[in-house]
Write a protein that holds these residues in place. Structure first.
Motif, PDB file in Angstrom:
ATOM      1  N   LYS A  97       0.852  -1.188   0.000  1.00  0.00           N
ATOM      2  CA  LYS A  97       0.000   0.000   0.000  1.00  0.00           C
ATOM      3  C   LYS A  97       0.880   1.227   0.000  1.00  0.00           C
ATOM      4  O   LYS A  97       1.976   1.170   0.571  1.00  0.00           O
ATOM      5  CB  LYS A  97      -0.967   0.029   1.184  1.00  0.00           C
ATOM      6  CG  LYS A  97      -0.461  -0.470   2.521  1.00  0.00           C
ATOM      7  CD  LYS A  97       0.668   0.216   3.224  1.00  0.00           C
ATOM      8  CE  LYS A  97       0.527   1.635   3.647  1.00  0.00           C
ATOM      9  NZ  LYS A  97       1.693   2.066   4.505  1.00  0.00           N
ATOM     10  N   HIS A 155      -5.003   4.311  15.521  1.00  0.00           N
ATOM     11  CA  HIS A 155      -3.818   3.776  14.847  1.00  0.00           C
ATOM     12  C   HIS A 155      -2.641   4.533  15.429  1.00  0.00           C
ATOM     13  O   HIS A 155      -2.432   5.699  15.123  1.00  0.00           O
ATOM     14  CB  HIS A 155      -3.952   4.018  13.339  1.00  0.00           C
ATOM     15  CG  HIS A 155      -2.898   3.352  12.510  1.00  0.00           C
ATOM     16  ND1 HIS A 155      -3.120   2.940  11.224  1.00  0.00           N
ATOM     17  CD2 HIS A 155      -1.609   3.033  12.763  1.00  0.00           C
ATOM     18  CE1 HIS A 155      -2.019   2.400  10.723  1.00  0.00           C
ATOM     19  NE2 HIS A 155      -1.078   2.455  11.645  1.00  0.00           N
ATOM     20  N   ASN A 157       1.469   4.756  16.347  1.00  0.00           N
ATOM     21  CA  ASN A 157       2.870   4.331  16.167  1.00  0.00           C
ATOM     22  C   ASN A 157       3.669   4.989  17.291  1.00  0.00           C
ATOM     23  O   ASN A 157       3.354   6.112  17.700  1.00  0.00           O
ATOM     24  CB  ASN A 157       3.443   4.822  14.842  1.00  0.00           C
ATOM     25  CG  ASN A 157       2.830   4.168  13.595  1.00  0.00           C
ATOM     26  OD1 ASN A 157       3.303   4.385  12.481  1.00  0.00           O
ATOM     27  ND2 ASN A 157       1.781   3.396  13.746  1.00  0.00           N
ATOM     28  N   TYR A 164       8.481  11.920   7.650  1.00  0.00           N
ATOM     29  CA  TYR A 164       7.034  11.678   7.754  1.00  0.00           C
ATOM     30  C   TYR A 164       6.309  13.023   7.851  1.00  0.00           C
ATOM     31  O   TYR A 164       6.579  13.828   8.741  1.00  0.00           O
ATOM     32  CB  TYR A 164       6.758  10.826   8.990  1.00  0.00           C
ATOM     33  CG  TYR A 164       5.345  10.305   9.101  1.00  0.00           C
ATOM     34  CD1 TYR A 164       5.031   9.005   8.720  1.00  0.00           C
ATOM     35  CD2 TYR A 164       4.318  11.102   9.608  1.00  0.00           C
ATOM     36  CE1 TYR A 164       3.731   8.518   8.839  1.00  0.00           C
ATOM     37  CE2 TYR A 164       3.031  10.626   9.720  1.00  0.00           C
ATOM     38  CZ  TYR A 164       2.739   9.331   9.337  1.00  0.00           C
ATOM     39  OH  TYR A 164       1.460   8.839   9.451  1.00  0.00           O
ATOM     40  N   ASP A 172      -0.347   7.101   4.194  1.00  0.00           N
ATOM     41  CA  ASP A 172       0.580   6.047   4.608  1.00  0.00           C
ATOM     42  C   ASP A 172       0.039   5.262   5.807  1.00  0.00           C
ATOM     43  O   ASP A 172       0.277   4.063   5.910  1.00  0.00           O
ATOM     44  CB  ASP A 172       1.926   6.695   4.987  1.00  0.00           C
ATOM     45  CG  ASP A 172       3.064   5.706   4.936  1.00  0.00           C
ATOM     46  OD1 ASP A 172       3.265   5.087   3.880  1.00  0.00           O
ATOM     47  OD2 ASP A 172       3.756   5.539   5.966  1.00  0.00           O
ATOM     48  N   THR A 173      -0.683   5.938   6.701  1.00  0.00           N
ATOM     49  CA  THR A 173      -1.084   5.306   7.967  1.00  0.00           C
ATOM     50  C   THR A 173      -2.582   4.991   7.983  1.00  0.00           C
ATOM     51  O   THR A 173      -2.977   3.823   8.018  1.00  0.00           O
ATOM     52  CB  THR A 173      -0.665   6.237   9.140  1.00  0.00           C
ATOM     53  OG1 THR A 173       0.762   6.364   9.091  1.00  0.00           O
ATOM     54  CG2 THR A 173      -1.090   5.686  10.475  1.00  0.00           C
ATOM     55  N   HIS A 176      -4.722   2.061   5.981  1.00  0.00           N
ATOM     56  CA  HIS A 176      -5.084   0.718   6.450  1.00  0.00           C
ATOM     57  C   HIS A 176      -6.516   0.703   6.993  1.00  0.00           C
ATOM     58  O   HIS A 176      -7.281  -0.219   6.702  1.00  0.00           O
ATOM     59  CB  HIS A 176      -4.125   0.253   7.548  1.00  0.00           C
ATOM     60  CG  HIS A 176      -2.769  -0.142   7.058  1.00  0.00           C
ATOM     61  ND1 HIS A 176      -2.553  -1.207   6.215  1.00  0.00           N
ATOM     62  CD2 HIS A 176      -1.544   0.379   7.306  1.00  0.00           C
ATOM     63  CE1 HIS A 176      -1.261  -1.325   5.975  1.00  0.00           C
ATOM     64  NE2 HIS A 176      -0.615  -0.360   6.608  1.00  0.00           N
ATOM     65  N   TYR A 235       3.200   0.281  19.528  1.00  0.00           N
ATOM     66  CA  TYR A 235       2.413   0.195  18.289  1.00  0.00           C
ATOM     67  C   TYR A 235       1.058  -0.372  18.687  1.00  0.00           C
ATOM     68  O   TYR A 235       0.979  -1.517  19.152  1.00  0.00           O
ATOM     69  CB  TYR A 235       3.110  -0.727  17.287  1.00  0.00           C
ATOM     70  CG  TYR A 235       2.435  -0.758  15.937  1.00  0.00           C
ATOM     71  CD1 TYR A 235       2.716   0.220  14.990  1.00  0.00           C
ATOM     72  CD2 TYR A 235       1.529  -1.759  15.591  1.00  0.00           C
ATOM     73  CE1 TYR A 235       2.096   0.212  13.747  1.00  0.00           C
ATOM     74  CE2 TYR A 235       0.913  -1.775  14.350  1.00  0.00           C
ATOM     75  CZ  TYR A 235       1.204  -0.785  13.440  1.00  0.00           C
ATOM     76  OH  TYR A 235       0.595  -0.794  12.206  1.00  0.00           O
ATOM     77  N   TRP A 272       4.936  -2.525  13.491  1.00  0.00           N
ATOM     78  CA  TRP A 272       4.019  -3.231  12.611  1.00  0.00           C
ATOM     79  C   TRP A 272       4.528  -4.615  12.209  1.00  0.00           C
ATOM     80  O   TRP A 272       3.742  -5.518  11.979  1.00  0.00           O
ATOM     81  CB  TRP A 272       3.724  -2.384  11.371  1.00  0.00           C
ATOM     82  CG  TRP A 272       4.915  -1.729  10.726  1.00  0.00           C
ATOM     83  CD1 TRP A 272       5.356  -0.459  10.954  1.00  0.00           C
ATOM     84  CD2 TRP A 272       5.814  -2.289   9.760  1.00  0.00           C
ATOM     85  NE1 TRP A 272       6.469  -0.194  10.192  1.00  0.00           N
ATOM     86  CE2 TRP A 272       6.778  -1.290   9.440  1.00  0.00           C
ATOM     87  CE3 TRP A 272       5.896  -3.519   9.113  1.00  0.00           C
ATOM     88  CZ2 TRP A 272       7.810  -1.508   8.531  1.00  0.00           C
ATOM     89  CZ3 TRP A 272       6.922  -3.726   8.203  1.00  0.00           C
ATOM     90  CH2 TRP A 272       7.863  -2.743   7.925  1.00  0.00           C
TER      91      TRP A 272
HETATM   92  C1  ISE Z   1       3.669   2.096   7.618  1.00  0.00           C
HETATM   93  O1  ISE Z   1       3.973   2.327   6.263  1.00  0.00           O
HETATM   94  C2  ISE Z   1       2.641   1.034   7.725  1.00  0.00           C
HETATM   95  O2  ISE Z   1       2.028   0.603   6.808  1.00  0.00           O
HETATM   96  C3  ISE Z   1       2.290   0.697   9.119  1.00  0.00           C
HETATM   97  O3  ISE Z   1       1.378  -0.380   9.178  1.00  0.00           O
HETATM   98  C4  ISE Z   1       1.689   1.933   9.750  1.00  0.00           C
HETATM   99  O4  ISE Z   1       1.369   1.685  11.097  1.00  0.00           O
HETATM  100  C5  ISE Z   1       2.659   3.096   9.662  1.00  0.00           C
HETATM  101  O5  ISE Z   1       2.047   4.263  10.190  1.00  0.00           O
HETATM  102  C6  ISE Z   1       3.087   3.349   8.230  1.00  0.00           C
HETATM  103  O6  ISE Z   1       4.038   4.392   8.190  1.00  0.00           O
END
Ligand code: ISE
Ligand code: NAI
Ligand code: NAD
Length: 342
Positions: A97, A155, A157, A164, A172-173, A176, A235, A272
């Motif tokens: 992704k 979510h 991190n 970032y 990016d986050t 999902h 996480y 992750w």
């Molecule tokens: C990373 O690219 C991911 O896909 C992780 O699952 C996610 O938690 C993270 O924030 C992203 O940067």
């Protein structure tokens, strides 16, 4: 039959996927690698003792005769060009992704795949393979909590690097959650809005963190998603679905509990790689098994990548406007209706 993979992007997740294909899963091998940082590609071959050729770029790797499938694990903005080149060459693609960083980019991939005439692409939305989310989906599909009305999720991190940026919280986050939540409730998004709580002292100057994203689906479900990428403590992925007959929640990560120093506790993971380790294994095993069995991959499609990107585009617009922005998807082509993805 062994599926021979060429890997584009030998960074963090590229290396994780290479290790699992070589050492853990069955039916695949790594025969080619490339990275814009050629030293990284060469390092991977030596470090993991791969019998693989190092190519100067994605195009050369894709056209290698012994490459059956391409694993795209470069950074997001490079995905589209590699996926389009793989489709052009008629090769299977597993792409991390985001499928592409914009809705237009994903649409170009959707059109190329339809023109090719059969499915080649699977997107790395691994949460659909996570046993916790699978249990939530079963409960919702079986009407265990009645009609879902609201979803609350987080979510988190522990920290992010200086590259970032504020929009990455979305593409990016949050991407999902964007994918897994509409799959969970079998609905599409109608609007999205972003608000910013008080900023964490741990967030770098240029980054707005945390963020609260409110998504509304076509049937009226309201989702509140907290993105907090400098939460420090670990996480942590949370999800609670509130229905008119009850509530279901994502299970916590399983860990021993302990009593020590006047504390009763359990561990929280830190990244992750560990939190979704089983889901990463399952998505790639499914990709290989399904291609062998049916000639096509079975997991999240280019269309799923398109839905996620269009929703992310609207959310990024909402980050700037502060308004509720509309998520406008075009009608799903029949081509993708024939695929009952997991
Ligand atoms: C990373 O690219 C991911 O896909 C992780 O699952 C996610 O938690 C993270 O924030 C992203 O940067
Ligand atoms: P990374 O920065 O560690 O690795 C990316 C690699 O790609 C680097 O080695 C870089 O040199 C290379 N690269 C960039 N552009 C390239 C190009 N045009 N051609 C060849 N190589 C290129 O990044 P990371 O964390 O491994 O992320 C890679 C992808 O995986 C991203 O799309 C990210 O969103 C996704 N990801 C997914 C996760 C998940 O939970 N599904 C978790 C982490 C990352
Ligand atoms: P990374 O920066 O560690 O690795 C990316 C690698 O790609 C780097 O080595 C970089 O040199 C290389 N690269 C970039 N552009 C390239 C190109 N055009 N051609 C060849 N190589 C190129 O990043 P990462 O954390 O491994 O993330 C990579 C991808 O994986 C991203 O798309 C990210 O979103 C995704 N990701 C997914 C998850 C997940 O949970 N599914 C987790 C992490 C990363």
């Amino acid at each position: 039959m062994t599926i021979r993979f060429g890997v584009i992007g030998t960074g963090a997740i590229g290396r994780e996927h290479i290790k699992r294909i070589q050492n853990k899963l069955s039916g695949g091998e790594i025969v080619a690698v490339t990275d814009v940082n050629q030293a990284s590609a060469k390092d991977v071959v030596e470090r993991f003792e791969l019998d693989a050729a190092v190519y100067p770029d994605d195009k050369a790797l894709i056209s290698a005769e012994n490459v059956d499938a391409v694993l795209v694990t470069s950074w997001g903005p490079a995905h589209e060009a590699s996926v389009l080149a793989a489709i052009e060459a008629g090769k299977y693609v597993f792409v991390e992704k985001p499928l592409a960083t914009t809705g237009e980019g994903c649409m170009r991939i959707v059109e190329a795949e339809m023109k090719h005439g059969k499915r080649l692409v699977q997107v790395g939305f691994m949460r659909r393979y996570d046993s916790g989310y699978v249990q939530l989906k079963e409960a919702i599909d079986n009407n265990f909590i009645g009609e879902p009305l609201m979803i609350r999720c987080a979510h988190r991190n522990p920290e992010v690097g200086e590259n970032y940026t504020t929009d990455m919280a979305i593409h990016d986050t949050l991407i999902h959650e964007i994918d897994v939540l509409h799959w969970l409730v079998n609905d599409d998004y109608k609007t999205v809005q972003v608000t910013y709580p008080k900023k964490s002292k741990h967030a770098l100057e240029h980054l707005k963190d945390p963020q609260i994203v409110t998504l509304e689906t076509n049937s009226g479900i309201v989702i509140t998603a907290e993105i907090f990428v400098n939460c420090k403590y670990g996480y942590d992925i949370q999800c609670e679905v509130i229905g008119d007959e009850g509530i279901v929640s994502l299970p916590e990560f399983q860990s021993i509990s302990f009593r020590k120093n006047a504390t009763f506790g359990t561990n929280v993971l830190n990244d992750w790689k560990d939190r979704f380790i089983d889901a990463y294994d399952k998505e790639l095993q499914d990709f290989m098994d399904s291609i062998k069995k049916t000639g096509e991959p079975n997991g999240p499609t280019s269309w799923d990548g398109y839905i996620a990107a269009v929703t992310a585009d609207a959310a990024i617009k909402a980050q700037d406007s502060g308004e509720k922005e509309v998520v406008s998807l075009v009608e799903k082509p029949d081509f993708y209706n024939q695929y009952q993805t997991i």
